[in-house]
Design an enzyme around this catalytic site. Sequence first.
Site, mmCIF file in Angstrom:
data_model
loop_
_atom_site.group_PDB
_atom_site.id
_atom_site.type_symbol
_atom_site.label_atom_id
_atom_site.label_comp_id
_atom_site.label_asym_id
_atom_site.label_seq_id
_atom_site.Cartn_x
_atom_site.Cartn_y
_atom_site.Cartn_z
ATOM 1 N N VAL A 54 46.515 37.933 44.254
ATOM 2 C CA VAL A 54 45.902 39.117 43.428
ATOM 3 C C VAL A 54 45.670 38.517 42.019
ATOM 4 O O VAL A 54 46.487 38.327 41.239
ATOM 5 C CB VAL A 54 46.853 40.086 43.293
ATOM 6 C CG1 VAL A 54 46.437 41.214 42.516
ATOM 7 C CG2 VAL A 54 47.310 41.013 44.719
ATOM 8 N N PRO A 55 44.252 38.647 41.805
ATOM 9 C CA PRO A 55 43.768 37.921 40.478
ATOM 10 C C PRO A 55 44.012 38.543 39.395
ATOM 11 O O PRO A 55 42.947 39.406 38.762
ATOM 12 C CB PRO A 55 42.165 37.597 40.719
ATOM 13 C CG PRO A 55 41.868 38.851 41.771
ATOM 14 C CD PRO A 55 43.349 38.979 42.760
ATOM 15 N N CYS A 56 45.122 38.835 38.976
ATOM 16 C CA CYS A 56 45.513 39.882 37.878
ATOM 17 C C CYS A 56 44.959 39.182 36.630
ATOM 18 O O CYS A 56 44.887 40.146 35.652
ATOM 19 C CB CYS A 56 47.155 39.925 37.939
ATOM 20 S SG CYS A 56 47.953 38.325 37.999
ATOM 21 N N HIS A 57 44.657 38.056 36.686
ATOM 22 C CA HIS A 57 43.885 37.520 35.567
ATOM 23 C C HIS A 57 42.482 38.208 35.016
ATOM 24 O O HIS A 57 41.731 37.881 34.431
ATOM 25 C CB HIS A 57 43.844 35.978 35.466
ATOM 26 C CG HIS A 57 42.942 35.548 36.737
ATOM 27 N ND1 HIS A 57 43.805 35.238 37.752
ATOM 28 C CD2 HIS A 57 41.752 35.382 36.882
ATOM 29 C CE1 HIS A 57 42.746 34.730 38.691
ATOM 30 N NE2 HIS A 57 41.564 34.689 38.043
ATOM 31 N N ARG A 58 41.994 38.964 36.317
ATOM 32 C CA ARG A 58 40.603 39.306 36.314
ATOM 33 C C ARG A 58 40.691 40.774 35.725
ATOM 34 O O ARG A 58 39.719 41.527 35.734
ATOM 35 C CB ARG A 58 40.109 39.388 37.614
ATOM 36 C CG ARG A 58 39.521 38.040 38.128
ATOM 37 C CD ARG A 58 38.801 38.010 39.490
ATOM 38 N NE ARG A 58 38.787 36.670 39.872
ATOM 39 C CZ ARG A 58 38.447 36.502 41.269
ATOM 40 N NH1 ARG A 58 38.583 37.545 42.027
ATOM 41 N NH2 ARG A 58 38.690 35.410 41.563
#
Length: 111
Positions: A54-58
Amino acid sequence: MRKVTLFQQRVYDETRRIPSGFVLTYGELAKRIHCGSPRAVGQALRCNPFAPEVPCHRVVASDGSLCGFAGRQDAETLGRKKALLLAEGVQFTEDGKVKPECILKSDKGMK
DNA sequence: CATGTGACGCCTG
DNA sequence: CCAGGCGCCACAT
């Protein structure tokens, strides 16, 4: 194994839908999951057990600020998050924030 | 069951 | 324009 609630899964599902080179704001994401509170979204990503799947950095704030990453707000961590977005093709400003045009939101052709 | 905290957002001063 | 305060939802204690 952290127990995740249904809400958390919704947040992760939406986050995973974010295409590379673009980011989504907590507020917009919150609305997408039918939740009017960006804080609840942040809580989900904060404990993101599906990282880096899960690309939480996005996910960034409405201002384009990285706000936090990996459950921290240290400049070092935020810098890493910025580097990740840069690798995705996201553009940044001198303010250290993500460019509005790189943020997926309902803004669109408005204005 | 009630209170406090948290990776935010928007309004008011 | 910048700073501060309140509101929101979910989760942990």
